[in-house]
Design an enzyme around this catalytic site. Structure first.
Site, short mmCIF file in Angstrom:
data_model
loop_
_atom_site.label_atom_id
_atom_site.label_comp_id
_atom_site.label_asym_id
_atom_site.label_seq_id
_atom_site.Cartn_x
_atom_site.Cartn_y
_atom_site.Cartn_z
N GLY B 7 5.10 9.83 14.76
CA GLY B 7 3.90 9.02 14.54
C GLY B 7 4.30 7.65 14.05
N GLY B 12 3.10 4.65 9.99
CA GLY B 12 4.38 5.28 10.32
C GLY B 12 5.46 4.24 10.60
N ASN B 87 -3.29 12.16 6.41
CA ASN B 87 -4.44 12.36 5.52
C ASN B 87 -5.15 13.67 5.81
OD1 ASN B 87 -4.59 10.34 3.60
ND2 ASN B 87 -5.46 8.85 5.03
N GLY B 115 -1.49 1.66 1.55
CA GLY B 115 -1.89 0.82 2.67
C GLY B 115 -0.73 0.01 3.21
N LYS B 167 -4.30 13.58 -3.27
CA LYS B 167 -4.57 12.35 -2.50
C LYS B 167 -6.07 12.22 -2.22
CE LYS B 167 -3.80 8.65 0.04
NZ LYS B 167 -4.85 8.54 1.01
N GLU B 174 -11.01 6.02 -5.78
CA GLU B 174 -10.98 4.69 -5.15
C GLU B 174 -12.40 4.24 -4.74
OE1 GLU B 174 -7.86 4.43 -2.03
OE2 GLU B 174 -9.49 3.66 -0.78
#
Lengths: 297, 297, 297, 297
Positions: B7, B12, B87, B115, B167, B174
């Site tokens: 990926g 990635g 994710n 990010g 996560k 967030e």
């Protein structure tokens, strides 16, 4: 009984009609001569018995009510009674009562609910003031309230200010209840499974735990306009929901539902939300630059 | 160490770069031949030492991850290690681990935050799995995480699934944090008193209680576009906020702030809100008919 | 520069120390003689150059600040400058400025953030007032703010009142951000999967999107007391969150997150919730009587 | 018409009574022999006409309903009809219908509202399924629903699953409406001005915008126990509010009010809130150490 009624807007005019239908004599005054029974406020005062007058004020809250009360202080006599039936904030009542007390004039505040349907069904009434003053106005309350036992549709909630306080809370509840139905309605429309949204809401009006008059009104709206296509999703507020949340904050009372309903109205009126632009901007920032879709969040 | 990386999207590809910069040998595979180091997934497998392979999967959650895991089960050997750094919902991890365990292949899940800035700053990493498997992958974690002590930027949170669970919670937080800043930003713009909104936010980035990296990003956004005129107030969500609220509901954990932030995003995307149309319709109903302004509420 | 400082509580005393460390001469006055540099407020005034005095007021908001301002009006001379660095509501600033302007005394309001850590790290400062007055106080701002560029840690936000307004908004954001972390923390503790809650939060302090100073403080709290067993779940509020929500309501700004955080604090302090008793009572009512579990809802 | 009724708990037993009062023959089965009309489920099946049986299942949602459906699949004949009147999640209905369809048995799902009052007042009914199947069961619906027009109290909402879907939404609305009244009730009790809280709520039951059956129940509760001293502020939830919020999230429908009501219930049941301990800990942290009152926030 002969009542003076100041303010003949939609609510005031309907109340004049209902009082008359229930056998009261009413002299109404409005700045608009087309609906007024007399030319001047002083004519209304002159038509009533000095020292025994009962005058119901039904004008917009704030400056209009305050100036009407001031004018009445100068025109009325000791022992007369002024009733503020408008949507004043309860904190205004003490000031209005004090203004009138300078000349021995009595004061009662009344919260009125029922909208345009009150003419036909009767109005829910919540009064604040001294017991003797409330008793003096009871023929009016009995004319305006729904038929049946007096304590269904009328309450003497407490001293001056209590009527408007509980009307404020009533309206705060109203915000929450309406938003609860509205969220449920949206969930019905969102599901492919539900083929008959209006019929579902109508079925809920009898037998269920959530049956209510507001639910009946929502059914009526949907029967007139399935899909509510003619209705904009812009929802105004007349201030009493704001007051309710302010009051909750002052008393440290959690009000998550009433406040959420209020904020949903605020959001409904925003063409463009600065807050949501900021959230979008943040997502772009951790995606590196604005033209990329954010990778996180 | 020689790592296989499946990926090579934005995340990635950046991670491949950072791993190489930190001395790891990386062979990357992507369906897109322009970015891939090898032609086929099997080529990647063949490039690594059988029974000692470490393969980091960085593809979209759901079906793409599941099918990659299935393909790797068929290609890998006993003792190899697969790391899902995407994710995925944490509930997928047990299934992925079981799929691989059929052939003695080990599994670790890792939540990755940061990010596009992770390439430069390092990524925050949250891992789930057996301690021995996590240790085996530690050179990769040390390459990807920010410099400094390992426990600032990396955690072995628990068994398989724990990495993606934390996560998910990270992203739920967030949502809430971003919405809090956004509401405050809107309040700054709403007040005539505040002449320097961007400067205010910038001042908050040092010394104050609310200083944070997200606040710095908001300042960067405003310095690029004061007023955020180029940004639409439409806010997407990638699903992890939804998962967080679902999880809160499953655990009976009150989550008023995270859910409010999620719902604000939903509302931001609605052209027309059925719920608010219903509230507007109700107000019209007690005003008597639609063309009149409502008298109550 | 020689500064007068009125109010030597924890914040004021720390600020005196920091000013002195940065080369300012400071004469401090407090009602408590043990911490005061002078016996009377008039002694402080006498120690400073007439017409060029700069006096920083750091006493509790409301009556203490108002009476201090009144006393200074009577003691100071034309051209002197008073700075209110306390947590006054921004609406007080115009009145304070007017009180002082009666005698030609200048006024600046400053919001100060940073808590006890400001002594070491510097304070975030947000000022309101005329540019000339702010310039006059700049040596103090430079001493108190964090090192580095002035615009990180200091802003001249607007005219008188703007400093306290933006500090109020800062604190409203703080409520929302803290509650977001707190909800996430609770979700970590609720999941059997997560074996290392403190380590997870610590890992988040570097590299992740949600890294912040408040997160570092939460890690510090958990390192001192994992499980937070020594901490009661009773959360006070000092009023600025309430003001922020009031302000949102006045401006019709949706503030679902900040208000939810505020209401969570209110609820945390209730021994017994009348609202939830009412909901329980309703459930019992449609279950028929109180001793039965409700069948519906 | 002869109906089979499986499940004679409080709801089921009341429904048997009401069906019989409305002229239906009912054979009821329950595991508890004291309330059951027959010894075994197979006896109930044997008492009804093969291929034309109608069996109403009124057992707890989940496993009990699933196992009852499985048992009925084995006992019934092609053409028979099973109605699930319990509180199943709507997603169970397709599976139940499929299980029964294996043997040509028909299936309808019905949401039932009204609690213990349904015996006397009739139940609100929401059905999902094929029109022919619903028609076959109409004598039962007519017996159970409130008197009056069929579409007040009954709806065929859509295909299989729709009945339970709309019942779920009904209950979600119920949460929001109850919480709205509850917040208003608390505001009445918080104000010294209001001397007659119960009377106020009673007055609201006629004429006002917020009149409803739930409001009448709240008045009844207060008339039995003014102050609600005998009621704990611990509010359970039976799951349908959770399902409603989950559904809102799946459809990206904002549900701030229903979710706030749900979270208020969760919070009501917490002896100690980890989240609020975290907020308290944070406030202590910026106050420097735990024993000091926090200076900020």
């Amino acid at each position: 009984m002969h009542v003076g009624l100041v303010g003949l807007g939609k609510m005031g005019a309907n109340m004049r009609t209902r009082m008359r239908e229930h056998g009261l004599e009413v002299t109404g005054y409005d700045r608009n001569p087309e609906v007024s029974d007399v030319a001047e406020l002083s004519d209304l005062v002159a038509a009533l018995p000095a020292g025994d007058r009962v005058i119901w004020v039904m004008v917009p809250a704030g400056e209009p009510t305050r100036s009407t009360v001031s004018a009445l202080r100068d025109l009325l006599d000791e022992g007369d009674l002024v009733i503020d039936g408008g949507n004043s904030h309860y904190s205004e009542d003490a000031a209005n009562a004090a203004t009138l007390a300078e000349r021995g004039i009595r004061y009662v505040d009344v919260g009125v609910s029922g909208g345009v349907w009150g003419l036909e069904n009767g109005y829910g009434l919540m009064a604040g003031g001294d017991a003797a003053d409330i008793d003096a106005a009871m023929p009016i309350f009995d004319a305006l309230r729904p038929p049946g036992d007096r304590d269904g549709g009328f309450v003497h909630a407490g001293p001056v200010g209590a009527g408007h306080y509980v009307k404020m809370v009533h309206n705060g509840i109203e915000y929450g209840v309406m938003q609860a139905y509205a969220e449920g309605y949206e969930l019905l429309t969102a599901a492919d499974l539900v083929h008959d949204v209006t019929g579902t809401l109508k079925a809920w009006t009898h037998g269920t735990v959530i049956r209510s008059w507001l639910l009946e009104l929502l059914v009526a709206a949907l029967e007139q306009d399935p899909g509510l296509d003619s209705i904009d999703d812009f929802v105004s507020d007349s201030g009493e929901g704001r007051w309710t949340v302010d009051e909750a904050i002052d008393h440290a009372v959690p009000a998550p539902v009433i406040s959420a309903a209020l904020f949903a109205r605020f959001a409904s009126r925003q063409g463009d939300s600065p807050a949501m632009k900021a959230v979008a901007a943040l997502r772009h920032q951790f995606g590196g630059h604005a033209v990329q879709p954010a990778a996180d969040g």
